[in-house]
Write a protein that holds these residues in place. Sequence first.
Motif, mmCIF file in Angstrom:
data_model
loop_
_atom_site.group_PDB
_atom_site.id
_atom_site.type_symbol
_atom_site.label_atom_id
_atom_site.label_comp_id
_atom_site.label_asym_id
_atom_site.label_seq_id
_atom_site.Cartn_x
_atom_site.Cartn_y
_atom_site.Cartn_z
ATOM 1 N N MET A 1 0.820 -1.078 0.034
ATOM 2 C CA MET A 1 -0.041 -0.068 0.100
ATOM 3 C C MET A 1 0.944 1.341 -0.025
ATOM 4 O O MET A 1 1.962 1.324 0.691
ATOM 5 N N ILE A 2 0.472 2.180 -0.660
ATOM 6 C CA ILE A 2 1.222 3.594 -1.051
ATOM 7 C C ILE A 2 0.459 4.600 -0.206
ATOM 8 O O ILE A 2 -0.901 4.597 -0.256
ATOM 9 N N VAL A 3 0.964 5.630 0.294
ATOM 10 C CA VAL A 3 0.294 6.926 0.819
ATOM 11 C C VAL A 3 0.972 8.131 0.470
ATOM 12 O O VAL A 3 2.385 8.086 0.607
ATOM 13 N N VAL A 4 0.227 9.091 0.395
ATOM 14 C CA VAL A 4 0.856 10.518 0.221
ATOM 15 C C VAL A 4 0.980 11.173 1.728
ATOM 16 O O VAL A 4 -0.390 11.038 2.075
ATOM 17 N N ALA A 5 1.962 11.868 2.074
ATOM 18 C CA ALA A 5 1.799 12.135 3.538
ATOM 19 C C ALA A 5 2.163 13.844 3.322
ATOM 20 O O ALA A 5 2.865 14.345 2.769
ATOM 21 N N ASP A 6 1.413 14.542 4.187
ATOM 22 C CA ASP A 6 1.644 15.793 4.471
ATOM 23 C C ASP A 6 2.405 16.005 5.558
ATOM 24 O O ASP A 6 3.194 14.925 6.288
ATOM 25 N N PRO A 23 6.621 2.875 7.539
ATOM 26 C CA PRO A 23 6.903 1.644 6.695
ATOM 27 C C PRO A 23 6.315 0.336 7.303
ATOM 28 O O PRO A 23 6.200 -0.661 6.087
ATOM 29 N N SER A 24 5.963 0.422 8.190
ATOM 30 C CA SER A 24 5.384 -0.880 8.752
ATOM 31 C C SER A 24 3.889 -0.941 8.192
ATOM 32 O O SER A 24 3.185 -2.073 8.199
ATOM 33 N N THR A 25 3.316 0.072 7.867
ATOM 34 C CA THR A 25 1.897 0.244 7.720
ATOM 35 C C THR A 25 1.513 0.414 5.880
ATOM 36 O O THR A 25 0.875 -0.382 5.235
ATOM 37 N N TYR A 26 2.887 1.196 5.480
ATOM 38 C CA TYR A 26 2.643 1.478 4.100
ATOM 39 C C TYR A 26 4.026 1.060 3.309
ATOM 40 O O TYR A 26 5.086 1.152 3.731
ATOM 41 N N LYS A 27 3.784 0.380 2.092
ATOM 42 C CA LYS A 27 5.262 -0.008 1.533
ATOM 43 C C LYS A 27 6.000 1.278 1.216
ATOM 44 O O LYS A 27 7.237 1.302 1.176
ATOM 45 N N ARG A 28 5.516 2.128 0.654
ATOM 46 C CA ARG A 28 6.206 3.457 0.193
ATOM 47 C C ARG A 28 5.311 4.565 0.800
ATOM 48 O O ARG A 28 3.967 4.858 0.973
ATOM 49 N N VAL A 29 6.091 5.728 0.932
ATOM 50 C CA VAL A 29 5.438 6.845 1.430
ATOM 51 C C VAL A 29 5.682 8.013 0.523
ATOM 52 O O VAL A 29 7.067 8.207 0.272
ATOM 53 N N ARG A 107 -13.854 15.444 -1.387
ATOM 54 C CA ARG A 107 -13.381 15.277 -2.853
ATOM 55 C C ARG A 107 -13.509 13.667 -2.857
ATOM 56 O O ARG A 107 -12.731 12.939 -3.897
ATOM 57 N N GLY A 108 -14.108 12.551 -1.904
ATOM 58 C CA GLY A 108 -13.940 11.180 -2.160
ATOM 59 C C GLY A 108 -12.770 10.646 -1.185
ATOM 60 O O GLY A 108 -12.584 9.245 -1.627
ATOM 61 N N LEU A 109 -11.952 11.257 -0.628
ATOM 62 C CA LEU A 109 -10.685 10.613 -0.275
ATOM 63 C C LEU A 109 -11.025 10.134 1.389
ATOM 64 O O LEU A 109 -11.879 10.858 2.040
ATOM 65 N N LYS A 110 -10.290 9.117 1.776
ATOM 66 C CA LYS A 110 -10.508 8.753 3.136
ATOM 67 C C LYS A 110 -9.137 8.939 3.998
ATOM 68 O O LYS A 110 -8.205 8.067 4.096
ATOM 69 N N PRO A 111 -9.185 10.073 4.570
ATOM 70 C CA PRO A 111 -7.858 10.464 4.954
ATOM 71 C C PRO A 111 -7.307 9.835 6.229
ATOM 72 O O PRO A 111 -8.354 9.456 7.060
ATOM 73 N N THR A 112 -6.210 9.448 6.581
ATOM 74 C CA THR A 112 -5.824 9.118 7.749
ATOM 75 C C THR A 112 -5.000 10.051 8.489
ATOM 76 O O THR A 112 -4.633 11.120 7.810
ATOM 77 N N GLY A 113 -4.387 9.978 9.579
ATOM 78 C CA GLY A 113 -3.541 10.800 10.425
ATOM 79 C C GLY A 113 -2.946 10.661 11.473
ATOM 80 O O GLY A 113 -2.802 9.183 11.886
ATOM 81 N N THR A 114 -2.297 11.096 12.122
ATOM 82 C CA THR A 114 -1.428 10.743 13.289
ATOM 83 C C THR A 114 -2.149 9.979 14.277
ATOM 84 O O THR A 114 -1.611 8.857 14.638
ATOM 85 N N LEU A 115 -3.126 10.515 14.466
ATOM 86 C CA LEU A 115 -4.007 9.738 15.575
ATOM 87 C C LEU A 115 -4.407 8.285 15.295
ATOM 88 O O LEU A 115 -4.211 7.320 15.960
#
Length: 160
Positions: A1-6, A23-29, A107-115
């Motif tokens: 899984m890939i994520v774009v991070a702020d 990297p434990s959660t996402y293959k690439r950031v 916009r149809g995204l499901k954001p995740t965050g630090t919490l």
Amino acid sequence: MIVVADTGPINYLLQLNLIDLLPSTYKRVVIPAAVRNELSDPSAPLAVRHWIENPPDWVEVAYGIPLDHTLPGHLGAGEREALTYALSTGIDIALDDQQARIVARRRGLKPTGTLRILTQAAIDYNIDLRETLTQLARLGFYITPALIEEVLTLANSPTP
């Protein structure tokens, strides 16, 4: 899984010494160039600036993202580039700013965050979530006592 991070999640996870959760959660950031600039800004904590000077292999900096000019102008440059990237690629997005999260959802995204990242880490890796949230608040992350209790309850009753 890939994520774009702020900037927010990376900044806080670095300061908590929990950056390896990504990297434990996402293959690439993926981090947009504007986020890289914010992380290397002289006002950023020294540990954050040092980390971004030589990011790990699981981090990809995306340059030349053509901005979605329909995004609200009050969002920061990093948020706008991260949202633009997520919207154009369909990948997950990690950001903390409440207004940016509202825009993402609209916009149809499901954001995740630090919490959410920390809550999942408490479930998967048994981190001391209460202490981690206390440290997070000391770093300037806005979190109310009620939200702390909500997050702790969620971590203690994961859904199957």
